[in-house]
Design a protein around this motif. Structure first.
Motif, short mmCIF file in Angstrom:
data_model
loop_
_atom_site.label_atom_id
_atom_site.label_comp_id
_atom_site.label_asym_id
_atom_site.label_seq_id
_atom_site.Cartn_x
_atom_site.Cartn_y
_atom_site.Cartn_z
N LEU A 11 -1.74 -2.75 -8.09
CA LEU A 11 -0.02 -2.68 -7.57
C LEU A 11 -0.20 -1.80 -8.00
O LEU A 11 0.72 -1.11 -6.33
CB LEU A 11 0.38 -3.93 -9.13
CG LEU A 11 2.00 -3.27 -9.35
CD1 LEU A 11 2.87 -4.40 -8.17
CD2 LEU A 11 2.76 -3.19 -10.25
N LEU A 12 -0.37 -0.39 -8.14
CA LEU A 12 -0.15 0.77 -8.69
C LEU A 12 -0.71 1.88 -7.49
O LEU A 12 0.02 2.59 -6.79
CB LEU A 12 -0.20 1.42 -9.68
CG LEU A 12 0.75 0.69 -10.99
CD1 LEU A 12 0.21 1.48 -12.47
CD2 LEU A 12 2.01 0.49 -10.31
N GLN A 13 -2.07 1.68 -7.02
CA GLN A 13 -3.16 2.27 -5.81
C GLN A 13 -1.88 1.73 -4.75
O GLN A 13 -2.77 2.90 -3.76
CB GLN A 13 -4.33 1.95 -6.21
CG GLN A 13 -5.08 2.81 -7.80
CD GLN A 13 -6.04 1.95 -7.92
OE1 GLN A 13 -6.44 1.68 -7.51
NE2 GLN A 13 -6.35 2.56 -9.38
N THR A 14 -1.69 0.22 -4.31
CA THR A 14 -1.37 0.07 -2.98
C THR A 14 -0.25 0.55 -2.37
O THR A 14 0.81 0.61 -3.51
CB THR A 14 -1.52 -1.36 -3.30
OG1 THR A 14 -2.40 -1.83 -3.66
CG2 THR A 14 -1.52 -2.19 -0.94
N THR A 15 -0.46 1.65 -1.61
CA THR A 15 1.17 1.47 -0.35
C THR A 15 1.48 1.01 0.54
O THR A 15 0.44 -0.27 0.82
CB THR A 15 1.17 2.76 -0.85
OG1 THR A 15 -0.23 3.52 0.48
CG2 THR A 15 0.81 4.15 -1.52
N TYR A 16 2.57 1.57 0.88
CA TYR A 16 3.14 0.37 2.12
C TYR A 16 2.15 0.48 3.86
O TYR A 16 1.42 -0.26 4.39
CB TYR A 16 4.41 1.26 3.15
CG TYR A 16 4.38 0.81 4.20
CD1 TYR A 16 5.81 0.19 3.89
CD2 TYR A 16 4.29 2.02 5.37
CE1 TYR A 16 5.77 -0.43 6.04
CE2 TYR A 16 4.62 1.28 6.63
CZ TYR A 16 5.52 -0.07 6.67
OH TYR A 16 5.62 -0.49 8.04
N GLU A 17 0.77 2.01 3.24
CA GLU A 17 0.17 2.18 4.54
C GLU A 17 -1.17 0.47 4.55
O GLU A 17 -2.16 1.18 4.91
CB GLU A 17 -0.01 3.27 4.82
CG GLU A 17 0.77 4.70 5.22
CD GLU A 17 1.91 5.10 3.98
OE1 GLU A 17 1.60 4.62 3.20
OE2 GLU A 17 2.87 4.97 4.85
N ASP A 18 -1.52 0.88 3.26
CA ASP A 18 -2.68 -0.26 3.39
C ASP A 18 -2.41 -1.52 4.15
O ASP A 18 -3.31 -2.58 4.02
CB ASP A 18 -3.03 -0.69 1.60
CG ASP A 18 -3.32 0.96 0.87
OD1 ASP A 18 -4.50 1.53 1.87
OD2 ASP A 18 -2.61 1.18 0.38
N PHE A 19 -0.61 -2.05 4.14
CA PHE A 19 -0.46 -3.68 4.31
C PHE A 19 -0.59 -3.15 5.87
O PHE A 19 -0.36 -3.18 6.69
CB PHE A 19 1.30 -3.59 4.36
CG PHE A 19 1.91 -3.32 2.98
CD1 PHE A 19 0.89 -4.05 2.03
CD2 PHE A 19 2.46 -3.07 2.85
CE1 PHE A 19 1.28 -4.24 0.85
CE2 PHE A 19 3.40 -2.97 1.87
CZ PHE A 19 2.36 -3.21 0.17
N GLY A 129 4.74 -6.90 -5.30
CA GLY A 129 5.40 -8.19 -6.52
C GLY A 129 4.80 -9.99 -6.54
O GLY A 129 4.38 -10.51 -6.78
N PHE A 130 5.20 -10.04 -5.04
CA PHE A 130 4.46 -10.89 -4.76
C PHE A 130 3.26 -11.45 -5.10
O PHE A 130 2.54 -12.18 -5.18
CB PHE A 130 4.76 -11.94 -3.35
CG PHE A 130 5.01 -13.40 -2.76
CD1 PHE A 130 5.18 -13.98 -3.22
CD2 PHE A 130 3.85 -13.65 -2.03
CE1 PHE A 130 4.77 -15.63 -3.20
CE2 PHE A 130 3.93 -15.32 -1.92
CZ PHE A 130 3.71 -16.32 -3.22
N GLU A 131 2.85 -10.42 -4.64
CA GLU A 131 1.21 -10.62 -4.91
C GLU A 131 0.06 -11.11 -6.39
O GLU A 131 0.06 -11.34 -6.32
CB GLU A 131 0.73 -9.39 -3.24
CG GLU A 131 -1.20 -8.96 -4.04
CD GLU A 131 -1.69 -10.24 -2.78
OE1 GLU A 131 -2.63 -10.57 -3.08
OE2 GLU A 131 -1.31 -10.72 -1.84
#
Length: 447
Positions: A11-19, A129-131
């Motif tokens: 949750l904390l390490q993932t950012t918009y650029e990873d989507f 959050g849904f993830e």
């Protein structure tokens, strides 16, 4: 590393650029759907009850309440916005993962509003959050269907979204998730009552509060998901969840896309949607006039019978969970829409008579679960002909249909320029520098 820590780190390490782009586009569709549904539902009877309750608090004006002319805390703004959306029964759903994204969407919009976050950050909260709730919910559906607990995963998602958006660290985020988790609830027996409308929204309120408390040093169990007597052990049937699956292939796909979330086409229980599609398919394919129909027969398994339990609904809330009322509406009016699910419609003689043309058959020998449910529909004509059809899954409204629905819900609530501008900005929300500018357009127009 345990499940709670692994999911929180992700949750904390993932950012918009990873989507992937498809995840971002789906999140924006869901935001449009959520706001449109909230606009349509902000003046229902149940919404007015909750609005009066929150307004009397005179709480700190941090965030917009959709379709209203006052503000409140982010907790209660998300709570009200979620109730408004759910009061129409148009909330988005998922059949193969955590059932509803409503609470996570409400949380992300209100925290983003309060903190004036960029649109990309709001999308991070919504998608991640849904993830988290889907990662726990999907491998646990077998264990909650029999228990009648369908909304317990929302608290995990909302606390995760709020933690991400507020910039909490690993320890604080685990505390927030742990605090929200022990408040999780939601019982299937409340469908058809006003309590059902509130069960998802409680999750958004509680998730934001849990994150706020964790930021101040409040503690809970750090491994709440997997620990003995914790979330899974206490709330999910033994043998009904898979801890290993919850963290498998993290980041390779996103729950919002796969297994995915469905947008509702009709303002009633999602269990009726593919059956309605099958009915309309047969009407179109065979050029059937509604007046030529003698009877409609809807078949279902035990799980669907628990939800669609009102053969003679007395209220609008019960009518949303009544195959007989839903198909009676289709026979009576052709279109199944919000106006047919009021208390007045439930008792209207025309609807009562139309319901008599609908027959329900419950197959106790069919697989009883949520995912493997079947809903065949048969139309019997007055001339003796019979047609049957079973659809595997419901159809969704298109984006243009969602936007039309948004405009319809906003009529009389927002000024035309507010409606137009808010839709444009939500469709381009990843480029918003301050999400509160979008939310401010959703306050009720001046009298």
């Amino acid at each position: 590393m345990g499940v709670t820590e692994a999911l929180t780190r992700f949750l904390l390490q993932t950012t918009y650029e990873d989507f992937p782009r498809e995840a971002v586009d789906r999140a924006k569709d869901l935001a449009i759907d959520f706001v449109g549904g909230a606009l349509a539902g902000c003046q229902t009877h149940v919404s007015n009850i909750f609005t009066d309750y929150v307004k009397q608090m005179a709480a700190k004006p941090e965030a917009v309440i959709i379709g209203k002319n006052f503000r409140t805390t982010a907790q209660y703004a998300s709570y009200l916005n979620g109730i408004f959306n759910h009061s129409t029964e148009l909330e988005a759903v998922s059949q193969r993962t955590s059932p509803n994204p409503l609470a996570v969407i409400a949380t992300s919009l209100s925290v983003g509003d309060k903190m004036k976050l960029p649109g990309k950050k709001v999308l991070e909260g919504l998608i991640l959050g849904f993830e988290i709730q889907g990662r726990v919910g999907g491998p646990s559906l077998k264990g909650v269907s029999k228990k009648g607990r369908i909304s317990i995963f929302n608290h995990l998602g909302t606390a995760s979204a709020a933690s991400k958006l507020m910039g909490l660290n690993l320890e604080q985020s685990r505390m927030a998730i742990g605090t929200a988790a022990f408040q999780a609830g939601g019982l299937i027996t409340t469908v058809g009552t006003m309590a059902h409308v509130s069960e998802l929204a409680f999750g958004s309120r509680d998730g934001i509060e849990a994150a706020e408390l964790a930021r101040k040093g409040f503690t809970s169990h750090p491994d709440i998901i997997e620990t003995p007597q914790g979330f899974c052990d206490a709330l999910i049937e033994e043998g009904g969840y898979d801890l290993n699956q919850m963290t498998r292939d993290l980041g390779k796909t996103f729950q919002i896309v796969n297994p995915g979330i469905s947008v509702k086409k009709y303002p009633c229980c999602y269990r009726a949607h593919r059956a309605l599609d099958a009915f309309y398919d047969m009407v179109d394919e065979h050029h059937i006039s509604h007046g030529d129909i003698d009877k409609v027969i809807v078949e279902m398994n035990l799980y669907d019978s628990y939800l669609m339990k009102f053969t003679e609904p007395r209220t609008g809330e019960e009518a949303k969970f009544s195959f007989r009322h839903i198909f009676g509406t289709a026979l009576l009016k052709g279109k199944v829409w919000i106006d047919s699910f009021s208390d007045e419609a439930a008792s209207d003689r025309r609807y009562v008579e139309a319901r008599r043309r609908v027959e329900e058959v419950v197959h106790r020998d069919w697989p009883p679960g949520r995912v493997d449910a079947r809903v065949p529909v048969t139309i019997k004509l007055k001339d003796g002909r019979t047609f049957s059809k079973e659809n595997a899954s419901p159809r969704e409204p298109t984006l243009n249909q969602l936007l039309d629905r948004y405009r319809e819900g906003a009529e009389g609530v927002l000024a035309p320029e507010q409606t137009k501008k808010s839709m444009e900005l939500l469709l381009d929300m990843e480029n918003s520098r301050d999400f509160s500018e979008i939310m401010s357009l959703l306050s009720a127009k001046s009298p």
